[in-house]
Write a protein that holds these residues in place. Structure first.
Motif, short mmCIF file in Angstrom:
data_model
loop_
_atom_site.label_atom_id
_atom_site.label_comp_id
_atom_site.label_asym_id
_atom_site.label_seq_id
_atom_site.Cartn_x
_atom_site.Cartn_y
_atom_site.Cartn_z
N ALA A 30 0.83 -1.21 0.00
CA ALA A 30 0.00 0.00 0.00
C ALA A 30 0.86 1.26 0.00
O ALA A 30 0.55 2.25 -0.68
N ARG A 46 2.44 1.68 -3.46
CA ARG A 46 1.48 2.25 -4.44
C ARG A 46 1.37 3.76 -4.25
O ARG A 46 1.31 4.52 -5.23
N TRP A 47 1.35 4.20 -3.00
CA TRP A 47 1.25 5.64 -2.73
C TRP A 47 2.46 6.38 -3.29
O TRP A 47 2.32 7.42 -3.93
N ALA A 71 0.77 8.16 4.98
CA ALA A 71 1.26 7.04 4.17
C ALA A 71 2.31 6.24 4.93
O ALA A 71 2.32 5.00 4.91
N LEU A 122 -0.23 3.39 5.91
CA LEU A 122 -0.04 2.49 4.77
C LEU A 122 1.21 1.63 4.93
O LEU A 122 1.22 0.47 4.54
#
Length: 267
Positions: A151, A154-155, A200, A204
């Motif tokens: 995750a 991806r950020w 993030a 994340l």
């Protein structure tokens, strides 16, 4: 074979893996525990089996008796010194390997940077790492990552070049040009705001303890070498020194790649 009754099932797993050549990071990943927990178990294993090296451990697991000790009462000290020596040898081996890879890479950052990050994570007991290149005006881009949760990756991919606010670890590093060591990214006030980078990193990426090290070339900031732990385990001075050494090696690799590119030499 060794009488396994002296070791718990978890200690048996760790002992066999370590004697077979696995490092703390590999054992931790396989058993879903922290690298520091692996070390704690190994210290206990060394004391229980009265061994003082990885070779002795392998021999004991193969059924050989303990080596006579003149100071059995000092088993805890002996096990700690033995592990510390093995860790020092591992550091020297890792740094030599990184230097060898840099020298042989011909400017291939795709070969060098993952190796640097891999050794840094192993020796610093960290779960993942990112090498950010600095784009000026407090802007960064994640150029190389290792072990990062999907995750968070991806950020970073979707963000491309992003700005780091003054309160983030990267922002503070830009201002100070010194290492920023954060005990717990969720305990700081910025986590309770809508800062996208901190969200993030913490939510994340699952990061808790974090260190950002400036990568400087001739006093010019070229990037940030960052390593993350997913539990609240602040980086010690020894870990910081190790991470700073790997950051310096990353600068050498980047400068080599730039020189190769400027000279028109094929990479």
């Amino acid at each position: 074979m060794l009488d396994d009754s002296r070791l718990s099932p978890r200690e048996q797993q760790i002992a066999k893996s370590y004697a077979a050549g696995c490092n703390y990071q590999e054992i931790a990943a396989n058993l879903h525990i922290a690298p520091s927990t692996v070390r704690t178990h190994l210290a206990t294993i060394y004391r229980k089996l009265e061994v003082s090296s990885k070779v002795d451990l392998a021999n004991r697991l193969n059924g050989q008796g303990p080596v006579p000790q003149d100071q059995v009462d000092h088993a805890a000290i002996i096990s700690e010194l033995a592990l510390s020596l093995e860790e020092a040898l591992s550091r020297e081996k890792a740094l030599s390997e990184v230097l060898r890879i840099i020298g042989a890479s011909r400017g291939d950052l795709g070969l060098v940077m993952p190796a640097i990050l891999r050794h840094a994570l192993d020796l610093c007991d960290a779960e993942f790492g990112i090498l950010f290149e600095y784009r000026g005006k407090k802007q960064f881009q994640a150029s190389f990552t290792l072990g990062i949760p999907a995750a968070f990756q991806r950020w970073l991919d979707e963000s491309g070049i992003f700005s780091a606010s003054d309160q983030t670890g990267l922002g503070r590093m830009v201002a100070s040009r010194t290492t920023v060591n954060i005990m717990d990214v969720k305990s700081e006030a910025i986590y309770r705001t809508d800062d996208p980078l901190r969200f993030a990193t913490a939510d994340l990426g699952g990061a808790r303890s974090f260190v950002a090290i400036p990568m400087l070339a001739a006093d010019q900031l070229v990037g940030a070498f960052t390593v993350y732990r997913q539990s609240v385990r602040p980086f010690s001075e020894d870990s910081l020194r190790l991470a700073e050494i790997f950051a310096a090696q990353s600068v050498i690799a980047l400068e080599n790649a730039r020189l190769m590119s400027d000279s028109g030499h094929p990479q």
